[in-house]
Design a protein around this motif. Sequence first.
Motif, PDB file in Angstrom:
ATOM      1  N   UNK A  43       0.837  -1.202   0.000  1.00 51.69           N
ATOM      2  CA  UNK A  43       0.000   0.000   0.000  1.00 51.69           C
ATOM      3  C   UNK A  43       0.872   1.253   0.000  1.00 51.69           C
ATOM      4  N   UNK A  44       2.009   1.169   0.707  1.00 52.13           N
ATOM      5  CA  UNK A  44       2.919   2.326   0.718  1.00 52.13           C
ATOM      6  C   UNK A  44       3.501   2.568  -0.665  1.00 52.13           C
ATOM      7  N   UNK A  45       3.699   1.496  -1.404  1.00 51.76           N
ATOM      8  CA  UNK A  45       4.181   1.638  -2.783  1.00 51.76           C
ATOM      9  C   UNK A  45       3.204   2.495  -3.576  1.00 51.76           C
ATOM     10  N   UNK A  46       1.904   2.243  -3.379  1.00 53.20           N
ATOM     11  CA  UNK A  46       0.895   2.972  -4.141  1.00 53.20           C
ATOM     12  C   UNK A  46       0.702   4.387  -3.605  1.00 53.20           C
ATOM     13  N   UNK A  47       1.144   4.653  -2.373  1.00 50.66           N
ATOM     14  CA  UNK A  47       0.968   5.993  -1.804  1.00 50.66           C
ATOM     15  C   UNK A  47       2.187   6.889  -2.006  1.00 50.66           C
ATOM     16  N   UNK A  48       3.373   6.317  -1.864  1.00 50.08           N
ATOM     17  CA  UNK A  48       4.585   7.150  -1.824  1.00 50.08           C
ATOM     18  C   UNK A  48       5.322   7.216  -3.153  1.00 50.08           C
ATOM     19  N   UNK A  49       4.989   6.308  -4.079  1.00 47.60           N
ATOM     20  CA  UNK A  49       5.652   6.325  -5.384  1.00 47.60           C
ATOM     21  C   UNK A  49       4.751   7.014  -6.407  1.00 47.60           C
ATOM     22  N   UNK A  50       5.386   7.669  -7.360  1.00 45.74           N
ATOM     23  CA  UNK A  50       4.636   8.241  -8.478  1.00 45.74           C
ATOM     24  C   UNK A  50       3.951   7.119  -9.232  1.00 45.74           C
ATOM     25  N   UNK A  51       2.681   7.284  -9.524  1.00 49.61           N
ATOM     26  CA  UNK A  51       1.895   6.311 -10.280  1.00 49.61           C
ATOM     27  C   UNK A  51       2.012   4.897  -9.695  1.00 49.61           C
ATOM     28  N   UNK A  52       2.101   4.810  -8.365  1.00 59.27           N
ATOM     29  CA  UNK A  52       2.171   3.501  -7.719  1.00 59.27           C
ATOM     30  C   UNK A  52       3.369   2.683  -8.159  1.00 59.27           C
ATOM     31  N   UNK A  53       4.430   3.358  -8.602  1.00 61.68           N
ATOM     32  CA  UNK A  53       5.638   2.640  -9.048  1.00 61.68           C
ATOM     33  C   UNK A  53       5.531   2.150 -10.478  1.00 61.68           C
ATOM     34  N   UNK A  54       4.400   2.446 -11.147  1.00 62.85           N
ATOM     35  CA  UNK A  54       4.206   1.942 -12.519  1.00 62.85           C
ATOM     36  C   UNK A  54       4.750   2.937 -13.546  1.00 62.85           C
ATOM     37  N   UNK A  55       6.013   3.322 -13.404  1.00 64.63           N
ATOM     38  CA  UNK A  55       6.626   4.210 -14.390  1.00 64.63           C
ATOM     39  C   UNK A  55       7.703   3.416 -15.139  1.00 64.63           C
ATOM     40  N   UNK A  56       7.708   3.550 -16.449  1.00 62.27           N
ATOM     41  CA  UNK A  56       8.579   2.725 -17.292  1.00 62.27           C
ATOM     42  C   UNK A  56       9.228   3.584 -18.366  1.00 62.27           C
ATOM     43  N   UNK A  57      10.344   3.079 -18.887  1.00 62.85           N
ATOM     44  CA  UNK A  57      10.915   3.687 -20.086  1.00 62.85           C
ATOM     45  C   UNK A  57      10.300   2.991 -21.301  1.00 62.85           C
TER      46      UNK A  57
END
Length: 660
Positions: A219-233
């Motif tokens: 849940x912290x991943x989805x709160x503290x990361x941009x886009x829930x950590x779903x950022x990709x190149x």
Amino acid sequence: MEWTTDDRVSGVPGEVAVLSAYERRVLGALCETLLPPGGAIAPGAADLGTAGYIEALLGRLESRPRWLVRAMLAGFDLTALLGRPPEMFHRLDAEARHRWVEASRTSTLRPRREALAGLEVLVELAYASDPRVASLIGYDGAPLVPLDPAGPPPPVELPVIGYPEVVDARIVADVVIVGSGAGGAVAADTLARAGLDVVVLEEGPAVHRSDIVDHRPAERLFELYRDGGLTFTLGSPVISLPMGRAVGGTTVVNSGTCFRTPDTVLGAWEASGITSVGPDDMAPWFDAVDEVIGVQPVPEEVLGANGDVVRRGAEELGWSGGPIRRNIRGCHGHGVCAFGCPVDAKQAMHLSYLPRAAAAGARLFSGTRVRRIRIEGGRAAGVVADVLDPETGRRRGGLHVSARATVLAAGAIFTPALLARQHLARSSRQVGRNLVIHPGAGTTARFDEPLRAWRGTMQSYYVDEKLAGGVLLEATFPPPGLGYSAGSLPGWGRDKSLFALYPHMASIGSIIGDAGVGRVGALGRSGVAIRYSLTRDDAAKVLEGIAMAAEIFFAAGAVEVYPMLPGLPSIRSVAEVRYVREGRWRPSDLHLSAYHPMGSARMGASPAGSVVDPHGRVWDVPDLFVFDGSVLPSSCHVNPQITIMALAARMAARLADSLS
Ligand SMILES: Cc1cc2nc3c(=O)[nH]c(=O)nc-3n(C[C@H](O)[C@H](O)[C@H](O)COP(=O)(O)OP(=O)(O)OC[C@H]3O[C@@H](n4cnc5c(N)ncnc54)[C@H](O)[C@@H]3O)c2cc1C
Ligand code: SF4
């Protein structure tokens, strides 16, 4: 623990329906196929309501990353129309779905392989972070060193203003800083302590220890990361590039590793004509940063089994390395550093530089996304920001800041995007170019004996034997289902047998000193497009990192190592490591993640080849500065946070002198 179907849950508090009935069916079918009931861990994903939990987590995101997951679901579902007989994935029977998933892992059709890989990470993350599953493998999140019965010291109360305290406002300051991470926080402290009136605008939320303690790591991943950590190149291969989005920036979720920039790198920057960045010039700035954030080698009692294994293997091979230096005070070894520290031991910016800045009078705003830089008479005159509702992410008002100097510290992805959106600083044609990300692979190994490697510091021991060749290894072990662990096993097995062996696993992450071939551009009102294709040279470094990790593990007594290469899911002896080195792998065969964007608004000695001067001043726009990871002239070859902090302190001190 005895498990019954009565324990079924559908989600987390605040659950919102965000998927269509069709998408829910596809997700449900995938969850059942990847994690059926029975086998080494009894409950299946359907029994636990994993699909509902995923939907609840997605409900916390803005629409863009949700759209990505929805596209992966529909895309993967449709790939099964290529099978015999053609049918959508969710309509296949259980056996046919299983065969389709297995074939997709090694498919030559990249979108099919990558959609499955992305969705599998999400499913495993949600399943593994269910406390009932975690307890079945013995994960309890307890620290390695027991906490003081009197509890941790009182939490730091940082004065941060956000919606609804502020809705529409006009503010005047000496300096406005965009972003509160490694660069922005240090700059705020330096400038405020020089007596200047400083305003810091941060898009993300303020973080309090209680938010961290009360939520699971997923849940912290989805709160503290941009886009829930779903950022990709975008490129070959697709690389996961997570970033923090919070007061304190990415330092809130980073691993706390603190390497000084190697002298060879500083020497090369100096030789390129950038003044006062040589090893002797930078040493006092690094000393000052170390002091404020408490940098010290990982204490022996929290090194943990993962660090022990890697040390044993490296010593056996005679390779150089040691306990990692980290910014910690009172670390207990919970091993969840990348999801916020539950005892405030990791001295991230919201616990170190920002409180100092606030004490010196800096005003900190959360939930304020800077939309544009105000340009008046050709000079930067401040910024305009949207005030966001922290619950919904919706715009609720606007903040206009007028300032004598405007500092961009939104990180190496969003700073160049802000410049590019307004076509600023274009004369060198370097804005958004030269992006370095330090791509790397996670390599996992299985040992006979249980290690419970999640206990102890998450990133604990480094091996720099081949740092000069651009390969740095770090013992890194995140909680089950998260980070490297999720993408560094060849599936968990239909009977979940590999996941059940998780307590026997150890893991190493590699960092590659890459060429700056990436490019960032602005997309729409606030989005970005990140293009990056791994070069063959850098792919060779990644493979060397995997091979070295395998050699370390075998030297330490591993039974099996998982190199995650197509057709080579595991190797069982040191002799087999040659398959990693000698295989004809393409960059697109590699499973990579990257955590260190930098270089996209680089500093240089002349306006012809760089965006900012040696003191962070944008060559083309008076009163506009960049003080974050964007300014690094090239890869620093090591984790960059204290390089960014030391450079920010040096650049901000110069700005303070010029404004005082
Ligand atoms: C999982 C993970 C682990 C890591 N581990 C380590 C480690 O152990 N050691 C290490 O050295 N490095 C580590 N890093 C990298 C390190 O944290 C970053 O390099 C560093 O924080 C970058 O500093 P920065 O100031 O450039 O940007 P950031 O720290 O990312 O701060 C930028 C801030 O700007 C905000 N922002 C962006 N756009 C706007 C806008 N328009 N308006 C207002 N605010 C905006 C963002 O929300 C963010 O909070 C890790 C990174 C990750 C993701
Ligand atoms: S810094 Fe990391 S290992 Fe140390 S107490 Fe915090 S979360 Fe645990």
